[in-house]
Design an enzyme around this catalytic site. Structure first.
Site, PDB file in Angstrom:
ATOM      1  N   ASN A  13     -10.368  23.180 -15.075  1.00 17.76           N
ATOM      2  CA  ASN A  13      -9.491  22.345 -15.890  1.00 17.76           C
ATOM      3  C   ASN A  13     -10.309  21.134 -16.345  1.00 17.76           C
ATOM      4  O   ASN A  13     -10.558  20.230 -15.564  1.00 17.76           O
ATOM      5  CB  ASN A  13      -8.297  21.919 -15.024  1.00 17.76           C
ATOM      6  CG  ASN A  13      -7.296  21.084 -15.797  1.00 17.76           C
ATOM      7  OD1 ASN A  13      -7.519  20.744 -16.953  1.00 17.76           O
ATOM      8  ND2 ASN A  13      -6.201  20.749 -15.142  1.00 17.76           N
ATOM      9  N   ARG A  95      -7.836  26.268 -18.057  1.00 17.95           N
ATOM     10  CA  ARG A  95      -6.561  25.689 -18.497  1.00 17.95           C
ATOM     11  C   ARG A  95      -6.768  25.011 -19.859  1.00 17.95           C
ATOM     12  O   ARG A  95      -7.675  24.203 -20.025  1.00 17.95           O
ATOM     13  CB  ARG A  95      -6.083  24.654 -17.492  1.00 17.95           C
ATOM     14  CG  ARG A  95      -4.787  24.028 -17.909  1.00 17.95           C
ATOM     15  CD  ARG A  95      -4.679  22.607 -17.497  1.00 17.95           C
ATOM     16  NE  ARG A  95      -3.450  22.050 -18.010  1.00 17.95           N
ATOM     17  CZ  ARG A  95      -3.243  20.742 -18.127  1.00 17.95           C
ATOM     18  NH1 ARG A  95      -4.157  19.897 -17.746  1.00 17.95           N
ATOM     19  NH2 ARG A  95      -2.102  20.306 -18.608  1.00 17.95           N
ATOM     20  N   HIS A 184       3.253  21.931 -20.157  1.00 20.02           N
ATOM     21  CA  HIS A 184       3.495  22.315 -18.753  1.00 20.02           C
ATOM     22  C   HIS A 184       3.964  23.766 -18.626  1.00 20.02           C
ATOM     23  O   HIS A 184       4.619  24.122 -17.644  1.00 20.02           O
ATOM     24  CB  HIS A 184       4.595  21.457 -18.088  1.00 20.02           C
ATOM     25  CG  HIS A 184       4.297  20.006 -18.004  1.00 20.02           C
ATOM     26  ND1 HIS A 184       5.240  19.041 -18.310  1.00 20.02           N
ATOM     27  CD2 HIS A 184       3.187  19.345 -17.645  1.00 20.02           C
ATOM     28  CE1 HIS A 184       4.705  17.852 -18.148  1.00 20.02           C
ATOM     29  NE2 HIS A 184       3.463  18.002 -17.746  1.00 20.02           N
ATOM     30  N   ARG A 245       4.933   7.115 -20.845  1.00 21.47           N
ATOM     31  CA  ARG A 245       5.371   7.612 -22.156  1.00 21.47           C
ATOM     32  C   ARG A 245       6.876   7.376 -22.321  1.00 21.47           C
ATOM     33  O   ARG A 245       7.636   7.546 -21.352  1.00 21.47           O
ATOM     34  CB  ARG A 245       5.090   9.104 -22.290  1.00 21.47           C
ATOM     35  CG  ARG A 245       3.629   9.421 -22.508  1.00 21.47           C
ATOM     36  CD  ARG A 245       3.377  10.914 -22.537  1.00 21.47           C
ATOM     37  NE  ARG A 245       2.362  11.282 -21.560  1.00 21.47           N
ATOM     38  CZ  ARG A 245       2.223  12.490 -21.047  1.00 21.47           C
ATOM     39  NH1 ARG A 245       3.025  13.455 -21.412  1.00 21.47           N
ATOM     40  NH2 ARG A 245       1.283  12.725 -20.165  1.00 21.47           N
ATOM     41  N   GLU A 392      -0.007  25.272 -10.356  1.00 17.41           N
ATOM     42  CA  GLU A 392      -0.532  25.742 -11.639  1.00 17.41           C
ATOM     43  C   GLU A 392      -1.861  26.463 -11.462  1.00 17.41           C
ATOM     44  O   GLU A 392      -2.133  27.448 -12.145  1.00 17.41           O
ATOM     45  CB  GLU A 392      -0.678  24.554 -12.595  1.00 17.41           C
ATOM     46  CG  GLU A 392       0.670  24.076 -13.105  1.00 17.41           C
ATOM     47  CD  GLU A 392       0.642  22.672 -13.667  1.00 17.41           C
ATOM     48  OE1 GLU A 392       0.547  21.721 -12.864  1.00 17.41           O
ATOM     49  OE2 GLU A 392       0.708  22.512 -14.887  1.00 17.41           O
TER      50      GLU A 392
END
Ligand code: AMP
Length: 405
Positions: A13, A95, A184, A245, A392
């Site tokens: 990743n 990823r 996601h 955010r 993940e």
């Protein structure tokens, strides 16, 4: 390490200055080695890893060390003398944050896929260039095993057009591909599948709402393993209130800021992505632990941040009763979803009008039973509510291993 190593996958990743990696047995989930190279291309490039029960750090990876140097270090230093582990690798799983509308499945990497990832850079300007660097570096080093891209956006490609289109002039969609993509996806796919298995449901008749709540947060409506809607949009800025955010806001806020405060688009983007969310409302922290600590100390700003986070999430969950029609389960996952019983309590209180009922004690204990997972709803609840830790990396390893020769 177990005495016999079966087939393993290297999960990679890459961020712009980092490589997160793990070697995983996709069947058992055993992690043989994992680590993180940081500050790549900078003077203090370094790497830390966990291997054979020990944690180690190399503070000096070499000034300006890049992604290739980091992967080379993993193979030739960390795994030096561990040919059994290196020889067990059957695939590399990468990823990828955005595959736009080009990729709806895990995809074997070739030059045309690299070009496709490049095309999607406008949707993930920080991530996709870094992924490409990582892919190119790993392909140079691991020449004889398949490299597979696992796209965060792929799981959401099953959304119907009335969910993913924006009500703006059509050419912005046809020419510039402006639409909802979500994010996601690997986590939503993983926990929705696991929930179905753990709850002994029929995969062809299982409607679930998955809430991935970490620093970034999103919620998805999943019917029979297929995503029908999700809260993130063109980018991961949309939807829920997050660490820094803002989530969904009236777009006019942006015009107001540009016009009245003379801010540029970049400046507003920075404010909404990096200086908003829990951080802005609490004026203290983007970390949900800090928010709940503030709550216990009666800090009014932390209380407001907590209420805004929970209210927004509850509204999204309630709205997903529309695409699903019937909701069999709600899943909480991610750092906040798995750990904050106070968040789950407030959200589930909002959902009481929908017949959702939870057990206070089980909610508080969710971390301690069945390895951090478990049902927290009562038997008479209109749907099952459960907490499932996401993984993940394991999902990427499983998907990539399907391409092993
Ligand atoms: P993730 O991005 O999935 O690693 O999740 C990070 C978020 O999980 C941060 O906001 C953390 O504060 C939050 N988190 C982790 N542990 C806890 C906890 N015990 N209680 C509340 N929030 C937590």
């Amino acid at each position: 390490m177990s005495s016999q190593i079966n087939k393993t996958v290297l999960v990679v990743n890459c961020g712009s200055s980092s490589v997160k990696f793990a070697i995983i047995d996709p069947k058992s989930g055993e992690v043989f080695v994992s680590g993180l190279a940081e500050a790549l291309t900078l003077p203090d490039a370094r790497i830390n890893w966990a291997f054979e029960g020990e944690k180690k750090t190399e503070e000096n990876l070499g000034a300006g060390a890049d992604h290739e140097k980091a992967i080379d270090f993993i193979v030739n230093t960390i795994l030096a003398g561990h040919d059994d582990l290196l020889n067990s690798l059957v695939a590399v799983g990468h990823r990828i944050v955005s595959g736009g509308d080009l990729y709806s499945q895990p995809t074997l990497i070739d030059d045309s896929v690299e070009a496709g990832i490049e095309k999607c850079i406008p949707f993930a300007p920080l991530h996709n260039p870094a992924h490409l660097q990582g892919i190119r570096a790993a392909r140079k080093i691991f020449k004889n095993i398949p490299h597979v891209c696992i796209f965060d956006t792929a799981f959401h490609q099953t959304m119907p057009d009335y969910a993913y289109r924006y009500a703006i002039p059509e050419e912005y969609y046809t020419k510039y591909h402006i639409r909802k993509y979500g994010a996601h996806g690997t986590s939503h796919a993983y926990v929705s599948k696991l929930a179905c298995e753990e709850l002994n449901k029929d995969p062809d008749d299982f409607n679930v709402i998955t809430c991935h709540l970490g620093n970034g947060a999103s919620v998805s409506a999943v019917k029979n393993g297929k995503c029908l809607d999700t809260s993130m949009g063109l980018t991961p800025l949309d939807g829920l209130v997050m660490g820094t955010r803002c989530g969904s806001i009236d777009p006019s806020v942006i015009f107001f800021l540009c016009k009245n405060l003379n801010l540029t688009a970049e400046e507003v983007s920075k404010i909404l992505n990096k200086e908003s969310g829990l951080m802005a409302v609490s004026k203290k922290t983007s970390d949900f632990r800090g928010i709940t600590e503030g709550l216990e100390e009666n800090d009014p700003r932390c209380k407001l941040a907590y209420e805004m986070f929970c209210y927004r999430l509850a509204k999204y969950i309630a709205s997903y009763y529309v695409p699903l029609g019937r909701v069999d389960a709600i899943v909480f996952t991610g750092g906040i979803g798995e750990n904050s019983f106070l968040m789950r309590k407030r959200v589930l209180e909002w959902l009481a009008p929908l017949g959702v009922k939870f057990d206070e004690a089980r909610n508080e204990q969710a971390r301690v039973f069945k390895g951090g997972r478990g049902v927290i709803s009562t038997p008479d609840s209109s749907c099952i509510v459960t907490v499932i830790p996401t993984n993940e990396e394991l999902m990427i390893a499983q998907l990539a291993s399907n391409f092993a020769k």
